[in-house]
Design a protein around this motif. Structure first.
Motif, short mmCIF file in Angstrom:
data_model
loop_
_atom_site.label_atom_id
_atom_site.label_comp_id
_atom_site.label_asym_id
_atom_site.label_seq_id
_atom_site.Cartn_x
_atom_site.Cartn_y
_atom_site.Cartn_z
N ILE A 79 0.83 -1.21 0.00
CA ILE A 79 0.00 0.00 0.00
C ILE A 79 0.87 1.26 0.00
O ILE A 79 0.47 2.30 -0.53
CB ILE A 79 -0.96 0.02 1.22
N ASN A 110 6.36 13.25 -9.73
CA ASN A 110 5.86 14.51 -10.27
C ASN A 110 6.37 15.68 -9.43
O ASN A 110 6.79 16.72 -9.95
CB ASN A 110 4.32 14.53 -10.25
N MET A 145 3.13 10.37 -8.06
CA MET A 145 2.93 11.75 -7.63
C MET A 145 4.18 12.29 -6.92
O MET A 145 4.47 13.49 -6.98
CB MET A 145 1.68 11.89 -6.75
N SER A 149 0.95 8.41 -4.17
CA SER A 149 1.52 7.37 -5.04
C SER A 149 2.96 7.72 -5.41
O SER A 149 3.37 8.89 -5.36
CB SER A 149 0.67 7.22 -6.29
#
Ligand code: FAD
Length: 297
Positions: free
Chosen positions: A271, A284, A281, A278
């Motif tokens: 998880i 990013n 992200m 995530s």
């Protein structure tokens, strides 16, 4: 506990005096955080749950698809929209509320447990005309996303540490098993095909731990730690899950047997590549804020 940072840093003196001593003594539990919505997903600034000003309070309506531990919590941190979304300032207009669940009408919150692949108390929550007092607002109206970001760094650091713990536990179980399990007249751990991945995981976990500790050190001193907290969560999640996967491989078929716990570490470590943010992200964030590349989303 990671939710606490938001209350500590942005809560009013009255909120802190009312709740913190009783949270510290264990009398009150603040462990639920209601942010994610199905339609918005990782794009938190597009959430649709609203908190409408009404007399001396707010009325909340909306739907959150993952709110963990709400049934095990007395207090809830809730993100809701108090103004229309403005494309020019996407993070504006969101507000954070500290909701005292003991004081709300039960009919205004519908909680449906979501069954997941591991033992975790998480829920879908519908807010229907939930009335909360104005005193539940944290800081200033419309500034909630900024406060939320402040709370996300310690969450990333803490969950990075959790990933390390699961990885280390899995490796410990695997090493013990590899010493005891005899196949072809020798302990399987004598095969470098078994020993090297476990040893490599020790190295990866050690390296990730330094990054996690550095992020925690910066956060504790009030230093900027967005880069460090994101990278810590990223590396620790990879190291933790990889370790659990290798432990599964070491146990062979027994990796699936619940009595050895490794299957649980495998499911629970997975998880952390998805939540609380995530891996994509995180990348990013690094691409945009560290490398100064154009935002991709
Ligand atoms: C067990 C569990 C407990 C949770 N508990 C809580 C909780 O207590 N409170 C809470 O608020 N939330 C909670 N969450 C929600 C969790 O934080 C989100 O699931 C997570 O942030 C990812 O959002 P999403 O599931 O909507 O994925 P999506 O946003 O739908 O993304 C799906 C995939 O696409 C990728 N993706 C999306 N956009 C981009 C992009 N621009 N670039 C690259 N890749 C992209 C994502 O990285 C991901 O891999 C929980 C989730 C789970 C599974």
């Amino acid at each position: 506990m990671y939710i606490m940072g938001t209350l500590l840093r942005h809560g009013s003196e009255a909120q802190k005096a009312r709740y913190l001593p009783r949270i510290a003594s264990g009398e009150l539990r603040l462990q639920a955080f209601s942010v994610t919505e199905a339609e918005a997903g990782s794009d938190t600034t597009s959430i649709a749950t609203t908190a409408r000003r009404d007399g001396d309070g707010y009325v909340v309506d909306g739907h959150k698809n993952w709110t963990s531990r709400i049934a095990q919590s007395d207090l809830l941190l809730l993100l809701a929209r108090t103004a229309e979304r403005d494309e020019r300032a996407r993070s504006a207009g969101l507000s954070l509320f500290l909701v005292d669940l003991r004081e709300v009408r039960a009919e205004s919150i519908e909680v449906t447990q979501v069954r997941t692949m591991f033992n975790y108390a998480t829920n879908e929550v519908r807010y229907r005309g939930l009335r909360i007092p104005a005193a539940a607002l944290i800081g200033e109206e419309g500034e909630g996303f900024r406060y939320l970001l402040d709370g996300l760094n310690p969450e990333r650091i803490l969950l990075g540490a959790e990933a390390l713990g699961m990885g280390r536990a899995a490796i410990r179980h695997a090493a013990r098993y590899a010493k005891e399990r005899i196949v072809f007249d020798r302990p399987i751990g004598q095969n470098q095909g078994i020993a090297f991945p476990l040893a490599d995981s020790v190295a990866r976990l050690d390296a990730a731990e330094l990054i996690v500790r550095n992020a925690a050190w910066r956060y504790d001193r009030g230093l900027p730690c967005g880069r460090e907290a994101n990278v810590a969560k990223y590396l620790a999640a990879e190291a933790g899950f990889t370790a659990a996967d290798r432990a599964m491989q070491t146990l062979g078929g027994m990796g699936y047997a619940t009595e050895y716990h490794v299957e649980r570490y495998f499911r629970e470590a997975r998880i952390l590549r998805l939540a609380p943010v995530s891996q994509e992200m995180v990348l990013n964030y690094v691409a945009q804020h560290v490398l100064d590349l154009p935002r991709s989303y």
